[in-house]
Design a protein around this motif. Structure first.
Motif, mmCIF file in Angstrom:
data_model
loop_
_atom_site.group_PDB
_atom_site.id
_atom_site.type_symbol
_atom_site.label_atom_id
_atom_site.label_comp_id
_atom_site.label_asym_id
_atom_site.label_seq_id
_atom_site.Cartn_x
_atom_site.Cartn_y
_atom_site.Cartn_z
ATOM 1 N N SER A 138 -4.177 2.301 -0.055
ATOM 2 C CA SER A 138 -4.321 0.918 -0.515
ATOM 3 C C SER A 138 -3.230 0.608 -1.531
ATOM 4 N N TRP A 139 -2.384 -0.370 -1.216
ATOM 5 C CA TRP A 139 -1.330 -0.817 -2.147
ATOM 6 C C TRP A 139 -1.816 -2.026 -2.920
ATOM 7 N N GLU A 154 1.715 0.325 -6.949
ATOM 8 C CA GLU A 154 0.585 1.182 -7.304
ATOM 9 C C GLU A 154 -0.303 1.342 -6.089
ATOM 10 N N ALA A 155 -0.841 2.547 -5.907
ATOM 11 C CA ALA A 155 -1.566 2.842 -4.677
ATOM 12 C C ALA A 155 -2.667 3.856 -4.922
ATOM 13 N N SER A 156 -3.702 3.774 -4.102
ATOM 14 C CA SER A 156 -4.745 4.800 -4.083
ATOM 15 C C SER A 156 -4.895 5.303 -2.657
ATOM 16 N N VAL A 157 -5.418 6.519 -2.510
ATOM 17 C CA VAL A 157 -5.576 7.124 -1.195
ATOM 18 C C VAL A 157 -7.030 7.529 -0.998
ATOM 19 N N THR A 158 -7.583 7.164 0.153
ATOM 20 C CA THR A 158 -8.935 7.552 0.542
ATOM 21 C C THR A 158 -8.858 8.348 1.838
ATOM 22 N N PRO A 159 -9.325 9.629 1.831
ATOM 23 C CA PRO A 159 -9.889 10.375 0.708
ATOM 24 C C PRO A 159 -8.787 10.901 -0.219
ATOM 25 N N ALA A 160 -9.169 11.184 -1.448
ATOM 26 C CA ALA A 160 -8.194 11.643 -2.437
ATOM 27 C C ALA A 160 -7.558 12.971 -2.044
ATOM 28 N N SER A 161 -8.259 13.775 -1.257
ATOM 29 C CA SER A 161 -7.731 15.078 -0.841
ATOM 30 C C SER A 161 -6.468 14.946 0.007
ATOM 31 N N GLU A 214 0.322 6.516 -8.449
ATOM 32 C CA GLU A 214 -0.972 6.727 -7.822
ATOM 33 C C GLU A 214 -2.112 6.361 -8.762
ATOM 34 N N ARG A 215 -3.085 5.659 -8.228
ATOM 35 C CA ARG A 215 -4.318 5.323 -8.933
ATOM 36 C C ARG A 215 -5.481 5.999 -8.219
ATOM 37 N N ALA A 216 -6.500 6.337 -8.993
ATOM 38 C CA ALA A 216 -7.598 7.125 -8.437
ATOM 39 C C ALA A 216 -8.562 6.301 -7.601
ATOM 40 N N SER A 217 -8.657 5.009 -7.850
ATOM 41 C CA SER A 217 -9.722 4.203 -7.262
ATOM 42 C C SER A 217 -9.205 3.019 -6.459
ATOM 43 N N ALA A 218 -9.812 2.808 -5.295
ATOM 44 C CA ALA A 218 -9.489 1.631 -4.498
ATOM 45 C C ALA A 218 -9.919 0.352 -5.208
ATOM 46 N N LEU A 219 -10.930 0.441 -6.072
ATOM 47 C CA LEU A 219 -11.366 -0.733 -6.826
ATOM 48 C C LEU A 219 -10.302 -1.146 -7.825
ATOM 49 N N GLU A 220 -9.674 -0.195 -8.482
ATOM 50 C CA GLU A 220 -8.596 -0.516 -9.407
ATOM 51 C C GLU A 220 -7.452 -1.212 -8.664
ATOM 52 N N ALA A 260 -18.377 4.972 -7.688
ATOM 53 C CA ALA A 260 -18.371 6.206 -6.883
ATOM 54 C C ALA A 260 -17.878 5.922 -5.468
ATOM 55 N N PHE A 261 -18.306 4.812 -4.890
ATOM 56 C CA PHE A 261 -17.888 4.439 -3.544
ATOM 57 C C PHE A 261 -16.380 4.199 -3.491
ATOM 58 N N ALA A 262 -15.868 3.482 -4.497
ATOM 59 C CA ALA A 262 -14.435 3.175 -4.519
ATOM 60 C C ALA A 262 -13.594 4.415 -4.762
ATOM 61 N N ASN A 263 -14.118 5.380 -5.503
ATOM 62 C CA ASN A 263 -13.368 6.601 -5.785
ATOM 63 C C ASN A 263 -13.339 7.547 -4.595
ATOM 64 N N SER A 264 -14.464 7.627 -3.877
ATOM 65 C CA SER A 264 -14.578 8.636 -2.817
ATOM 66 C C SER A 264 -14.419 8.081 -1.412
#
Length: 369
Positions: free
Chosen positions: A127-128, A153-160, A179-185, A351-355
């Motif tokens: 997610s950009w 700035e971007a996040s990746v699901t799953p973080a792994s 990189e950001r940890a959360s899709a919500l951010e 939790a949903f946005a992070n994982s």
């Protein structure tokens, strides 16, 4: 590497030009087919401005043909098209192939992650917070690129899967990726454009309805700028409630256009004075209204309610726009409808946005509107 680009408007063409200029192969697909009419015979797209040239590009006739053998996929359609294109793409995605959402409004990347998980497809969703650049399509297959993003700035699901997925982004595009940890951010970061676009459009609605030529940067008066900054203050307060430290819309302009930090009216006047800035919409159907209100302001207000953050300026702006344009913006966000976040607590949404995992979720799939 082969990049499949879903969408052939200004952002899709920009992504194709940038990636191709870096030695990669790009394949463009238009959901409606209209944006690629006659381009297969040419075999290239043309860009002017920040990147100039004719770039060899292939054009997919179908989404399955476009996704075949792709090393990465990039979604480049307006937010109101995300759900439909994601539902069309999910059956053809392969495990291990990153799917980049540019930009990821309203947690649309999480919706795609759920679609893929239901199919047993282990593909990372990136997610950009923005697009590869700012640009204006001048004709089918032609784009004037004003800015190539230097920072995304971007996040990746799953973080792994983040290491490989972020490496792919850095190989394809020249931006510095943070990189950001959360899709919500990322969803809240992607809301910089709505807090700029919506106020200046509502303040100039007569020009839009009359089909006049106008310049948003020129028309960002002190009053319009104050509304932008009030909306932005609420957006930042929402982010803070979830533990995020996000930058202001003023900082976004400073980073994107290298203009000195100041109030929004001063920054916009500075840019207009040197000939910068987009053309104003000439129809109320423009994405500055029909995308940015439901997928920007309505989304922010919704996640604000979950965190018990008051959003009176968002609520008033949505109501005013709905009244002026005789349109139910609050009910027009198909991603929020599908994710059904209303009953979640702040901790559950975090939790949903992070994982990307919500095992009890009754995902409302089906034909998007």
């Amino acid at each position: 590497m082969k990049l499949a680009i879903l969408g052939a408007g200004a952002m899709g063409l920009t992504a194709a030009a940038v990636a191709t200029s870096r030695g990669h192969e790009a394949v463009l697909w238009s959901p409606s087919g209209k944006s690629t009419t006659g381009l297969a015979e040419k075999g290239f797209v043309t860009s002017t401005g920040a990147i100039e040239g004719n770039w060899p590009v292939k054009f997919g006739n179908s989404i399955d043909e476009t996704l075949a053998n792709a090393d990465a996929v990039l979604l480049a359609v307006d937010a109101n098209g995300h759900r439909g294109v994601m539902e069309a793409a999910a059956p053809h995605m392969k495990s291990g192939v990153p799917f980049i959402v540019s930009a990821a409004h309203s947690l649309s990347g999480l919706y795609l992650a759920q679609l893929l998980a239901m199919r047993g497809t282990d593909a990372p969703v990136v997610s950009w917070n923005t697009s590869a650049g700012t640009a204006h399509r001048t004709a089918n297959g032609a784009v004037d690129i004003r800015v190539v993003r230097s920072r995304i700035e971007a996040s990746v699901t799953p973080a792994s899967a983040s290491a490989d997925a972020m490496a792919m982004c850095r190989a394809l595009f020249p931006a510095h990726f943070e990189e950001r940890a959360s899709a919500l951010e990322i969803g809240l970061l992607a809301n910089c454009n709505p807090v700029f676009h919506v106020p200046v459009c509502l303040a100039n609605i007569a020009r839009i309805e009359n089909g006049e030529h106008w310049a948003p940067y020129e028309q960002t008066t002190p009053a319009a700028g104050r509304l932008m900054e009030a909306l932005d203050g609420e957006r930042i307060a929402i982010a803070n409630a979830y533990g995020f430290d996000i930058h202001s819309v003023n900082e976004h302009f400073h980073r994107s256009f290298k203009t000195p930090l100041a109030s929004m009216d001063v920054m916009n006047a500075t840019l207009h004075a040197v000939g910068r800035g987009p053309k104003g919409p000439m129809s109320v159907q423009h994405r500055y209204l029909m995308q940015d209100i439901p997928y920007g302001l309505v989304f922010a207000a919704a996640v604000g309610r979950i965190a018990a953050v008051p959003t009176p300026v968002h609520d008033a702006t949505i109501l005013l726009a709905s009244t002026m344009l005789d349109f139910d913006f609050a009910g027009a966000n198909t991603i929020l409808e599908a994710l059904d976040l209303g009953e979640m607590s702040r901790n559950e949404l975090t939790a949903f946005a992070n994982s990307g995992h919500r095992p009890t979720m009754d995902l409302r799939t089906g034909t998007s509107q």
